[in-house]
Design a protein around this motif. Sequence first.
Motif, PDB file in Angstrom:
ATOM      1  N   GLN A   1      55.745  32.216 112.699  1.00 39.58           N
ATOM      2  CA  GLN A   1      54.639  31.323 113.047  1.00 39.58           C
ATOM      3  C   GLN A   1      55.134  30.134 113.867  1.00 39.58           C
ATOM      4  OE1 GLN A   1      55.253  32.756 110.145  1.00 39.58           O
ATOM      5  NE2 GLN A   1      53.442  32.905 108.820  1.00 39.58           N
ATOM      6  N   ILE A   2      56.289  29.603 113.485  1.00 35.68           N
ATOM      7  CA  ILE A   2      56.863  28.482 114.233  1.00 35.68           C
ATOM      8  C   ILE A   2      57.203  28.919 115.651  1.00 35.68           C
ATOM      9  CG2 ILE A   2      58.856  26.944 114.384  1.00 35.68           C
ATOM     10  CD1 ILE A   2      58.898  26.929 111.302  1.00 35.68           C
ATOM     11  N   MET A   3      57.789  30.104 115.776  1.00 38.17           N
ATOM     12  CA  MET A   3      58.162  30.601 117.101  1.00 38.17           C
ATOM     13  C   MET A   3      56.934  30.776 117.984  1.00 38.17           C
ATOM     14  SD  MET A   3      61.129  33.330 116.038  1.00 38.17           S
ATOM     15  CE  MET A   3      61.364  33.966 117.688  1.00 38.17           C
ATOM     16  N   ARG A   4      55.846  31.288 117.413  1.00 38.34           N
ATOM     17  CA  ARG A   4      54.625  31.465 118.204  1.00 38.34           C
ATOM     18  C   ARG A   4      54.094  30.118 118.692  1.00 38.34           C
ATOM     19  NH1 ARG A   4      52.980  35.621 114.028  1.00 38.34           N
ATOM     20  NH2 ARG A   4      53.304  37.646 115.043  1.00 38.34           N
ATOM     21  N   ALA A   5      54.106  29.135 117.809  1.00 41.79           N
ATOM     22  CA  ALA A   5      53.581  27.823 118.175  1.00 41.79           C
ATOM     23  C   ALA A   5      54.398  27.176 119.278  1.00 41.79           C
ATOM     24  CB  ALA A   5      53.546  26.922 116.938  1.00 41.79           C
TER      25      ALA A   5
ATOM     26  N   PRO B   1      74.975  32.307 117.719  1.00 43.79           N
ATOM     27  CA  PRO B   1      73.841  31.555 117.167  1.00 43.79           C
ATOM     28  C   PRO B   1      72.471  32.187 117.355  1.00 43.79           C
ATOM     29  CG  PRO B   1      74.442  30.648 119.293  1.00 43.79           C
ATOM     30  CD  PRO B   1      75.403  31.774 119.029  1.00 43.79           C
ATOM     31  N   TYR B   2      72.393  33.417 117.850  1.00 41.97           N
ATOM     32  CA  TYR B   2      71.089  33.938 118.256  1.00 41.97           C
ATOM     33  C   TYR B   2      70.520  35.018 117.337  1.00 41.97           C
ATOM     34  CZ  TYR B   2      72.427  31.376 122.410  1.00 41.97           C
ATOM     35  OH  TYR B   2      72.834  30.387 123.264  1.00 41.97           O
ATOM     36  N   THR B   3      70.917  35.015 116.078  1.00 43.25           N
ATOM     37  CA  THR B   3      70.287  35.916 115.118  1.00 43.25           C
ATOM     38  C   THR B   3      68.848  35.460 114.880  1.00 43.25           C
ATOM     39  OG1 THR B   3      72.416  36.270 114.040  1.00 43.25           O
ATOM     40  CG2 THR B   3      70.454  36.919 112.821  1.00 43.25           C
ATOM     41  N   LEU B   4      67.922  36.397 114.887  1.00 41.27           N
ATOM     42  CA  LEU B   4      66.502  36.078 114.750  1.00 41.27           C
ATOM     43  C   LEU B   4      66.072  36.156 113.287  1.00 41.27           C
ATOM     44  CD1 LEU B   4      65.181  38.103 117.830  1.00 41.27           C
ATOM     45  CD2 LEU B   4      65.692  35.656 117.699  1.00 41.27           C
ATOM     46  N   PRO B   5      64.876  35.635 112.961  1.00 41.94           N
ATOM     47  CA  PRO B   5      64.399  35.703 111.576  1.00 41.94           C
ATOM     48  C   PRO B   5      64.421  37.129 111.038  1.00 41.94           C
ATOM     49  CG  PRO B   5      62.984  34.260 112.854  1.00 41.94           C
ATOM     50  CD  PRO B   5      63.940  34.885 113.825  1.00 41.94           C
ATOM     51  N   GLY B   6      64.687  37.241 109.740  1.00 41.58           N
ATOM     52  CA  GLY B   6      64.740  38.551 109.107  1.00 41.58           C
ATOM     53  C   GLY B   6      66.079  39.238 109.243  1.00 41.58           C
ATOM     54  N   ASN B   7      67.132  38.456 109.601  1.00 37.03           N
ATOM     55  CA  ASN B   7      68.456  39.039 109.853  1.00 37.03           C
ATOM     56  C   ASN B   7      68.413  40.040 111.005  1.00 37.03           C
ATOM     57  OD1 ASN B   7      70.368  37.752 108.281  1.00 37.03           O
ATOM     58  ND2 ASN B   7      70.034  39.063 106.497  1.00 37.03           N
TER      59      ASN B   7
ATOM     60  N   TYR C   1      72.076  41.189 119.902  1.00 34.05           N
ATOM     61  CA  TYR C   1      73.420  41.768 119.884  1.00 34.05           C
ATOM     62  C   TYR C   1      73.411  43.296 119.753  1.00 34.05           C
ATOM     63  CZ  TYR C   1      74.265  36.853 118.839  1.00 34.05           C
ATOM     64  OH  TYR C   1      74.276  35.477 118.879  1.00 34.05           O
ATOM     65  N   ASP C   2      72.269  43.935 120.031  1.00 30.86           N
ATOM     66  CA  ASP C   2      72.182  45.391 119.872  1.00 30.86           C
ATOM     67  C   ASP C   2      73.311  46.127 120.598  1.00 30.86           C
ATOM     68  OD1 ASP C   2      69.907  45.757 118.210  1.00 30.86           O
ATOM     69  OD2 ASP C   2      68.561  45.431 119.899  1.00 30.86           O
ATOM     70  N   TYR C   3      73.596  45.728 121.818  1.00 27.40           N
ATOM     71  CA  TYR C   3      74.678  46.368 122.576  1.00 27.40           C
ATOM     72  C   TYR C   3      76.045  45.828 122.164  1.00 27.40           C
ATOM     73  CZ  TYR C   3      71.829  48.940 126.020  1.00 27.40           C
ATOM     74  OH  TYR C   3      70.982  49.830 126.640  1.00 27.40           O
ATOM     75  N   SER C   4      76.148  44.520 122.004  1.00 28.63           N
ATOM     76  CA  SER C   4      77.448  43.906 121.713  1.00 28.63           C
ATOM     77  C   SER C   4      78.068  44.439 120.424  1.00 28.63           C
ATOM     78  CB  SER C   4      77.300  42.384 121.618  1.00 28.63           C
ATOM     79  OG  SER C   4      76.887  41.836 122.848  1.00 28.63           O
ATOM     80  N   LEU C   5      77.238  44.705 119.430  1.00 27.56           N
ATOM     81  CA  LEU C   5      77.746  45.205 118.152  1.00 27.56           C
ATOM     82  C   LEU C   5      78.494  46.524 118.304  1.00 27.56           C
ATOM     83  CD1 LEU C   5      74.567  44.426 116.040  1.00 27.56           C
ATOM     84  CD2 LEU C   5      76.834  43.466 115.574  1.00 27.56           C
ATOM     85  N   PHE C   6      78.111  47.305 119.327  1.00 30.82           N
ATOM     86  CA  PHE C   6      78.658  48.663 119.481  1.00 30.82           C
ATOM     87  C   PHE C   6      79.097  48.936 120.919  1.00 30.82           C
ATOM     88  CE2 PHE C   6      75.139  48.529 116.392  1.00 30.82           C
ATOM     89  CZ  PHE C   6      75.840  48.806 115.224  1.00 30.82           C
TER      90      PHE C   6
END
Length: 374
Positions: free
Chosen positions: A29-33, A339-345, A350-355
């Motif tokens: 909700q904060i992100m939407r606002a 620092p860019y992990t989003l809410p909900g873990n 990092y989808d590509y960076s992780l692998f």
Amino acid sequence: MARKFLYIVAGLVVLVLAMLLAYRIWGMQIMRAVMVPREAFQPLQPLPANAYDDPKMWIARPDQTKDNPALWTPQGAAKLAPPAQKAAVFFIHPTSYVTPLGNAHWNAPLDDAESNATARRFVLSQASAFSAAGNVWAPRYRQANYGAFLTTGAEGDQALAAAYRDVTQAFAAFLKANPTGPLILAGHSQGSRHLLQLVREQVAGKPVADRIAAIYAVGWPISVEADLPALGFPACARRDQSHCIVSWQSYAEPADPSAVVESFERKQGLNGQPRKGTHMLCTNPITGTFNGNAPASANIGTLDARAADKPAHLVAGIVPARCDTSGVLMIGEPVDMGPYTLPGNNYHVYDYSLFWGNVRDDARQRLAAFTKTH
């Protein structure tokens, strides 16, 4: 005086904890606002018909022999011999136009310096994984603002449609420059959304479909039942399979993918059927298989780019991968990627960076499988 200082420190700690709690509870909700543009949507003028003949309209293309971000390799990446037959790789970068507090347009201007710099970094950290399989072409386009994904208003879809029109022009120029040979199509997030529409409208059922070695639609939910049938390509079931689709969305545990699931289920699939109640495609990027589980020891290279004063490098054996029954990819306990992990873990960024190392290997293996039969 000391006691007053301790009270101040205690108060600050409580404030920080309260802010973190609020972020966890009301993060979306904060992100939407904050992130959704407040201006009315303004239709974009079409680009000139020959816009993508100009090298400046590409973040990366093979004739950029100097300072090409797609040719970058991190420390620790093995030097590989070129494949027997190179692919031409069309890569659509993710959203880099993120402008908070309403000071934004629905679509990024092509001359926006900050979003251009961020898009270049995405090409460097994501598309570079494909350069060992072929020549990467990554277009600039008037991408939709990040806020377009946070609103249910018509403006979000209008902004995405405008961005997609640029992508179709870039793809036409890409095919013109690469009239023969194998193709790899890849993207991330917004780029994958455009890629899926492109595959449905410009590839499926057309002669160019026979040239597709693999499709990497990473960081965007795909319904096995409601999307894949309209795309004309199956899910990749094993690593030595070509002519198929790869997709995953990364979460650490405990994961809360409810925001993605809500968005996924709200709209119809590409075949016109509801997505609600269907399964999200999850490719395990470590094994290259549909679903499945892989230990961290099988991860040959996570891209560590956290330190500004040190070169990015690959670290093996630190991130596992498990396709969950929800359709998202679990990476075990949270790992410090930046620092860019989003809410909900949500480790979406990092989808590509992780692998990175496994994606690099995956693309080469699928290309090799394709060239054996074509």
